[in-house]
Scaffold this active site. Structure first.
Site, PDB file in Angstrom:
ATOM      1  N   SER A  88       0.794  -1.233   0.000  1.00 45.46           N
ATOM      2  CA  SER A  88       0.000   0.000   0.000  1.00 45.46           C
ATOM      3  C   SER A  88       0.821   1.276   0.000  1.00 45.46           C
ATOM      4  O   SER A  88       0.245   2.376  -0.079  1.00 45.46           O
ATOM      5  CB  SER A  88      -0.958   0.017   1.206  1.00 45.46           C
ATOM      6  OG  SER A  88      -2.064  -0.838   0.978  1.00 45.46           O
ATOM      7  N   LYS A  91      -0.017   3.656  -2.719  1.00 45.58           N
ATOM      8  CA  LYS A  91      -1.060   4.685  -2.629  1.00 45.58           C
ATOM      9  C   LYS A  91      -0.467   6.088  -2.519  1.00 45.58           C
ATOM     10  O   LYS A  91      -1.173   7.076  -2.773  1.00 45.58           O
ATOM     11  CB  LYS A  91      -1.976   4.392  -1.455  1.00 45.58           C
ATOM     12  CG  LYS A  91      -2.812   3.122  -1.604  1.00 45.58           C
ATOM     13  CD  LYS A  91      -3.749   2.934  -0.432  1.00 45.58           C
ATOM     14  CE  LYS A  91      -4.679   1.737  -0.617  1.00 45.58           C
ATOM     15  NZ  LYS A  91      -4.002   0.447  -0.398  1.00 45.58           N
ATOM     16  N   SER A 148      -6.528   3.429   4.227  1.00 50.05           N
ATOM     17  CA  SER A 148      -5.819   2.619   3.233  1.00 50.05           C
ATOM     18  C   SER A 148      -6.787   1.793   2.392  1.00 50.05           C
ATOM     19  O   SER A 148      -6.489   0.656   2.007  1.00 50.05           O
ATOM     20  CB  SER A 148      -4.785   1.704   3.902  1.00 50.05           C
ATOM     21  OG  SER A 148      -3.824   1.258   2.967  1.00 50.05           O
TER      22      SER A 148
END
Length: 406
Positions: A88, A91, A148
């Site tokens: 993640s 992101k 997230s």
């Protein structure tokens, strides 16, 4: 006090012990003037006792790095250029693309986004948006950054790029523009894939760029929780709750990537960015990040040497209305060195043999390399401090003749 640029540079050199060197005969003359003025103006230097810098902490991680945000200097690293699964942390690249669209006016925080089935079906961490419903960009950003959420991430990618595939192409383009040479993305939320990777050095570069370019949106990364659809989710960055100087940035985890964390903290005006990839637990990534940040703050210091637009040196201009022009940076110049040892700094200049008018303040004409303790730490482009127009016909003709013997 109205100092000439050369003397102004000398004053800063005297204050910070900055040595200046350049290329080309005219630059050597300018540098000689700076050196002479600095020698005359500088008081006798008091002896300094730099704080001894111990080796970086030994951490159980596949890769890590800690850099100073303002100077870009690497303070500690382990395998910083090895390609790792970012999970993640991806992101952050998605956020960069969304923030860019906001800054350029192609997107507004109040814009509504219709949630596609593709976004709704995303697995892993989620914001729990519902297919067909409309959600604001502002809420989706918090769902992506704080929670997230993979669903929020894909929804934003589709809004900015039209399709996630198009947005991913934009992500890779932005990465190249930022100098992220060891990274490649195949999706927006960070799902595993053989061609989806990022290095610790690139992650630090990305985080630093995001903080520098989008301070108005960076505030989302310090947010500790976000409530959506009656569900409260806490920010997974545990350092936000352990260290009041930490204000970001992003966590990541998959079974294959391990536990990852990009962290940033600011203490006494000095900001550091750390990246830890591939630890074996949430606590391990937090402890490793805290150790890197403490190491950087304890043993290094950062000072601003020059302000944006302030001439570092003078250069001869040919065929122009002005014969001299100051060369400056478009951003403040910071230097990071070990505590107590900030005087051992040198700036080397790379300039063309001849600068020919017209010159514009937005077009780079050379580079300066900053050397600390004998090691190059950063390189910046130099720009004319002002526009220089072409001289008249006779001025250009005379300089053309003089250049033949230059």
């Amino acid at each position: 006090m109205n100092l000439k640029p050369a003397l102004l540079a000398a004053a800063f050199a005297a204050t910070f012990g900055l040595a200046l060197s350049g290329c080309g005969s005219d630059d050597k003359k300018a540098d000689a003037a700076v050196t002479d003025a600095a020698t005359a103006a500088a008081p006798a230097a008091a002896p300094t006792s730099p704080t001894a810098v111990p080796p970086p902490p030994q951490l159980q991680a596949r890769s890590f790095i800690v850099i100073d945000h303002d100077s870009g200097r690497v303070l500690a690293a382990l395998e910083p250029d090895s390609k790792q699964e970012p999970a993640s942390l991806t992101k952050l690249m998605t956020a960069y693309g969304v923030f860019k669209a906001l800054k350029e006016g192609r997107l507004q925080l109040t814009d509504m986004v219709t949630i596609s089935e593709r976004a709704w079906r995303q697995e892993g961490s989620r914001m729990f948006v519902e297919v067909g419903k409309q959600v604001s960009v502002n809420d989706l950003l918090q769902g992506m950054i704080v929670q997230s959420g993979n669903d929020a991430t894909v929804a934003l990618a589709e809004k900015v790029g039209g399709t996630e595939e198009t947005f991913v192409q934009m992500m890779n383009t932005y990465a190249k523009q930022l100098g992220m040479t060891g990274s490649h993305f195949t999706n927006s939320p960070g799902m595993p894939g053989p061609e989806h990777y990022m290095t610790a050095r690139d992650a630090a570069t990305l985080a630093s760029a995001l903080i520098h370019e989008f301070p108005e949106y960076y505030k989302f990364y310090a947010q500790r929780e976000f409530v959506w659809n009656g569900i409260t989710q806490m920010n997974r960055n545990g350092l936000l709750f352990r260290d009041p100087t930490v204000d970001g940035v992003k966590t990541g985890h998959t079974e294959t990537a391990g536990y990852c964390l990009i962290a940033s903290a600011k203490r006494d005006g000095m900001r550091l960015v750390s990246v830890v990839l591939g630890t074996d637990s949430m606590r391990a990534r937090e402890d490793a990040s805290a150790a890197l940040l403490n190491y950087g703050f304890n043993f290094f210091e950062t000072k601003r040497i020059y302000a944006a637009g302030q001439p570092l040196t003078q250069a001869r201009v040919w065929k122009g209305e002005d014969e001299q022009v100051g060369l400056a940076l478009h951003r403040d110049l910071y230097v990071t060195s070990q505590r107590g040892g900030a005087s051992n700094v040198k700036a080397d200049f790379e300039l063309p043999e001849a600068l020919i008018a017209p010159l514009t303040a937005n077009t780079a004409v050379g580079k300066t390399q900053i050397v600390v303790d004998g090691k190059p730490v950063a390189s910046y482009e130099l720009y004319p401090a002002k526009d220089v127009a072409e001289a008249g016909f006779f001025g250009r003709a005379w300089d053309s003749l003089r250049l033949m013997f230059h």
